[in-house]
Design an enzyme around this catalytic site. Sequence first.
Site, PDB file in Angstrom:
ATOM      1  CB  SER A   1      39.036  37.408  29.669  1.00  0.00           C
ATOM      2  OG  SER A   1      38.372  36.849  30.776  1.00  0.00           O
TER       3      SER A   1
ATOM      4  CE  LYS B   1      40.559  38.087  33.877  1.00  0.00           C
ATOM      5  NZ  LYS B   1      39.934  38.213  32.610  1.00  0.00           N
TER       6      LYS B   1
END
Length: 186
Positions: free
Chosen positions: A44, A82
């Site tokens: 990700s 993230k």
Amino acid sequence: MQAEKTSNLKKEILSYIKIIVITAVVVFGCKQFLFAPIKVQGASMYPTYHDKDIIIVSKTSKIERFDQIVFQSPVEDELYIKRVIGLPGDKVEMKDDVLYVNGKAYKEDYVNRQTDDPNQLRITENFTLEQLVNEKEVPEGMYFVLGDNRLKSSDSRHYGLISEDAVFGESKLILYPFSHFHIGSK
């Protein structure tokens, strides 16, 4: 003479035990309160991080826009990494693959723009913060986060805002980039 040797041996063993205990306390304290190694899992955050990279996370950093943070996932018992896109008070919007924060356009050089699908028009779908989380701006004590590999990232577009209480720390450096080593036969 024998008693003296035994006494010296005991003193030496005690000094080693003290060093080991002090070292263990320092390492434990640093890991608990200052920094910790974390293993990246998944794609990700590609190309910034690769699967199995080992990163060092600072637990004392002030979080700023575009920092990469490690936090407790709101949907499973895992740590996620993230990029912080929206800070408290920010208005976040994506329009035609351009990120706007508080009306200012940002070039996102860190985003993976490669795709296997030639029909893929956008890497990141259009959205406003209000459409995603029913808020006009990021509330106090919360962050809006996105993965760098937008087509393969579960992030604030899917599970909403991240509480600052869920933040484990900020990624500071890659300690051991596993992806840069290839093991196998010719």
